[in-house]
Design an enzyme around this catalytic site. Sequence first.
Site, PDB file in Angstrom:
ATOM      1  N   ASP A 207      84.130   3.012 -25.625  1.00 15.77           N
ATOM      2  CA  ASP A 207      84.254   2.584 -27.021  1.00 15.77           C
ATOM      3  C   ASP A 207      83.745   1.152 -27.153  1.00 15.77           C
ATOM      4  O   ASP A 207      84.234   0.245 -26.476  1.00 15.77           O
ATOM      5  CB  ASP A 207      85.710   2.690 -27.489  1.00 15.77           C
ATOM      6  CG  ASP A 207      85.825   2.681 -29.003  1.00 15.77           C
ATOM      7  OD1 ASP A 207      85.183   1.824 -29.651  1.00 15.77           O
ATOM      8  OD2 ASP A 207      86.549   3.533 -29.555  1.00 15.77           O
TER       9      ASP A 207
ATOM     10  N   SER B 106      85.228   3.992 -35.410  1.00 18.19           N
ATOM     11  CA  SER B 106      85.293   4.908 -34.266  1.00 18.19           C
ATOM     12  C   SER B 106      85.582   6.345 -34.691  1.00 18.19           C
ATOM     13  O   SER B 106      85.260   7.275 -33.945  1.00 18.19           O
ATOM     14  CB  SER B 106      86.362   4.446 -33.274  1.00 18.19           C
ATOM     15  OG  SER B 106      86.047   3.172 -32.795  1.00 18.19           O
TER      16      SER B 106
ATOM     17  N   THR C 273      89.065   8.041 -31.515  1.00 22.15           N
ATOM     18  CA  THR C 273      88.061   8.701 -30.665  1.00 22.15           C
ATOM     19  C   THR C 273      88.551  10.060 -30.149  1.00 22.15           C
ATOM     20  O   THR C 273      87.914  11.084 -30.431  1.00 22.15           O
ATOM     21  CB  THR C 273      87.613   7.780 -29.511  1.00 22.15           C
ATOM     22  OG1 THR C 273      87.311   6.488 -30.046  1.00 22.15           O
ATOM     23  CG2 THR C 273      86.416   8.339 -28.785  1.00 22.15           C
TER      24      THR C 273
ATOM     25  N   GLU D 120      87.506   8.611 -22.327  1.00 25.69           N
ATOM     26  CA  GLU D 120      87.184   7.405 -23.095  1.00 25.69           C
ATOM     27  C   GLU D 120      87.666   6.130 -22.413  1.00 25.69           C
ATOM     28  O   GLU D 120      88.846   6.010 -22.072  1.00 25.69           O
ATOM     29  CB  GLU D 120      87.798   7.455 -24.505  1.00 25.69           C
ATOM     30  CG  GLU D 120      87.327   6.268 -25.356  1.00 25.69           C
ATOM     31  CD  GLU D 120      88.160   6.015 -26.610  1.00 25.69           C
ATOM     32  OE1 GLU D 120      89.319   6.453 -26.661  1.00 25.69           O
ATOM     33  OE2 GLU D 120      87.634   5.339 -27.521  1.00 25.69           O
TER      34      GLU D 120
ATOM     35  N   ASP E  14      86.086  -1.820 -26.478  1.00 26.12           N
ATOM     36  CA  ASP E  14      86.026  -2.180 -27.898  1.00 26.12           C
ATOM     37  C   ASP E  14      86.977  -3.328 -28.241  1.00 26.12           C
ATOM     38  O   ASP E  14      86.618  -4.246 -28.980  1.00 26.12           O
ATOM     39  CB  ASP E  14      86.402  -0.928 -28.702  1.00 26.12           C
ATOM     40  CG  ASP E  14      86.437  -1.165 -30.195  1.00 26.12           C
ATOM     41  OD1 ASP E  14      85.390  -1.520 -30.762  1.00 26.12           O
ATOM     42  OD2 ASP E  14      87.516  -0.988 -30.802  1.00 26.12           O
TER      43      ASP E  14
ATOM     44  N   ASP F 273      80.264   4.706 -28.651  1.00 27.58           N
ATOM     45  CA  ASP F 273      80.335   5.243 -30.019  1.00 27.58           C
ATOM     46  C   ASP F 273      79.687   4.276 -31.013  1.00 27.58           C
ATOM     47  O   ASP F 273      79.314   4.642 -32.117  1.00 27.58           O
ATOM     48  CB  ASP F 273      81.774   5.580 -30.416  1.00 27.58           C
ATOM     49  CG  ASP F 273      82.725   4.392 -30.295  1.00 27.58           C
ATOM     50  OD1 ASP F 273      82.386   3.390 -29.618  1.00 27.58           O
ATOM     51  OD2 ASP F 273      83.818   4.481 -30.880  1.00 27.58           O
ATOM     52  N   HIS F 274      79.559   3.006 -30.603  1.00 27.67           N
ATOM     53  CA  HIS F 274      78.930   1.923 -31.377  1.00 27.67           C
ATOM     54  C   HIS F 274      79.047   0.695 -30.506  1.00 27.67           C
ATOM     55  O   HIS F 274      79.760   0.729 -29.492  1.00 27.67           O
ATOM     56  CB  HIS F 274      79.663   1.673 -32.716  1.00 27.67           C
ATOM     57  CG  HIS F 274      81.130   1.480 -32.510  1.00 27.67           C
ATOM     58  ND1 HIS F 274      81.658   0.320 -31.987  1.00 27.67           N
ATOM     59  CD2 HIS F 274      82.177   2.325 -32.665  1.00 27.67           C
ATOM     60  CE1 HIS F 274      82.964   0.462 -31.848  1.00 27.67           C
ATOM     61  NE2 HIS F 274      83.316   1.675 -32.230  1.00 27.67           N
TER      62      HIS F 274
ATOM     63  N   HIS G  53      82.533  -4.180 -35.293  1.00 27.74           N
ATOM     64  CA  HIS G  53      81.478  -3.333 -34.732  1.00 27.74           C
ATOM     65  C   HIS G  53      80.122  -3.816 -35.237  1.00 27.74           C
ATOM     66  O   HIS G  53      80.044  -4.495 -36.257  1.00 27.74           O
ATOM     67  CB  HIS G  53      81.680  -1.874 -35.171  1.00 27.74           C
ATOM     68  CG  HIS G  53      83.004  -1.306 -34.761  1.00 27.74           C
ATOM     69  ND1 HIS G  53      83.454  -0.076 -35.178  1.00 27.74           N
ATOM     70  CD2 HIS G  53      83.995  -1.812 -33.969  1.00 27.74           C
ATOM     71  CE1 HIS G  53      84.640   0.159 -34.654  1.00 27.74           C
ATOM     72  NE2 HIS G  53      84.994  -0.881 -33.927  1.00 27.74           N
TER      73      HIS G  53
HETATM   74 ZN    ZN Z   1      84.739   2.790 -31.399  1.00 26.11          ZN
HETATM   75 MG    MG Z   2      88.261   4.654 -29.286  1.00 23.07          MG
END
Ligand code: ZN
Ligand code: MG
Length: 363
Positions: A46, A87, A140, A253, A258, A300-301, A327
């Site tokens: 993430d 997310s 997620t 994950e 993140d 995811d980003h 993000h």
């Molecule tokens: Zn994320």
């Molecule tokens: Mg996540």
Amino acid sequence: MKKTALFLGILIFVFSCAKKEDSINLTPVVDPQPSGYKNIILMIGDGMGLGQISGARTMKDEHMNMLRCKNVGIQATQAADNYITDSGASATAIGCGQKTNHYSIGVDINGNPINSILKLARQHGLSTGLTVTSIINHATPASFYAHNPDRFDYEDIALQLISSGIDFFSGGGRKYFNDRTDGLNLIDSLISRNYQVVDNLSNITGNKKVAAILAEVHLPKYSNGRGDILPNSVTLAIKQLSKNEKGFFLMVEGSQIDWGGEANDQDYVMDEMFDFDKAVGIALDFAETDGNTLVIITGDHETGGFALIGGDQSNNSIQGDFVSQGHTGTMIPVFAYGPGSYEFRGIYENTEIFKKMKGYFGF
Ligand code: ZN
Ligand code: MG
């Protein structure tokens, strides 16, 4: 003289085209054995962009497991209603194949439920698993088993997890199971559905379904003593899920890369990157010996706009900087290993990852 040059030019042109043609024809597009397309391990860091990967690569003296993958692509992460995705929208795009709105999980832009690759796998008789370092009902993982336009509706999401039939899940969030505003005790519900509910991975025994609920809320940071919970959970999940002859789908994950980005904390980001990459190594080792497993590693980003503004390769040090506490919208690398991994080359939208996985399974 001019004629000779022209002739030579044409010759070189024809030759280079022929050579290109040859190299395309000689490259196996997919593993010819259909039996090789059995399992998928999807690994999401993430907030893991190229800056995070580049930094970790330097700090690990280039010894990163994800760099063992030879087939690499790039995905674009934009949400349906926002250039910068959250997310929920990005995991829904990866897991369910549709661009959706901010904060949505497992639903389209109109709020209608959409099936994830995990749900399809289960419908086709495959075993399924999820393991994370956040609460197990965070955006997620939730996008793979729940449907809700509001990712923060944690109690409803936990309730949906109970009936999802997932064979192995591991993460935090106990309070959403046994300290709920509706008074339900979902730990009891899990036990009555034949799960073994454990608060420590070492307590897993036998063949029952596994609900490893390892913390009241999120799991601790790696630097606060989480240890090898994530890599160990991958080992245990693979052991359990690979008993199914039909195959399995497992999503892993690295949830907290993140949060390190949001905190603009380089050490936090890197510790979580190393932990996630250790889990990647477990998955790749299994895929290497198994031969029937596709491993996909992506983010995811990106989070934090993390850039390397300095460093020293002689002592494996980096100097990073952040431009955001949220993000960002940059494209994200996709690493793939195993049968079907060739399909993940190129540049595409995040929704293509779902379509490629669906194609791999032949659903
Ligand atoms: Zn994320
Ligand atoms: Mg996540």
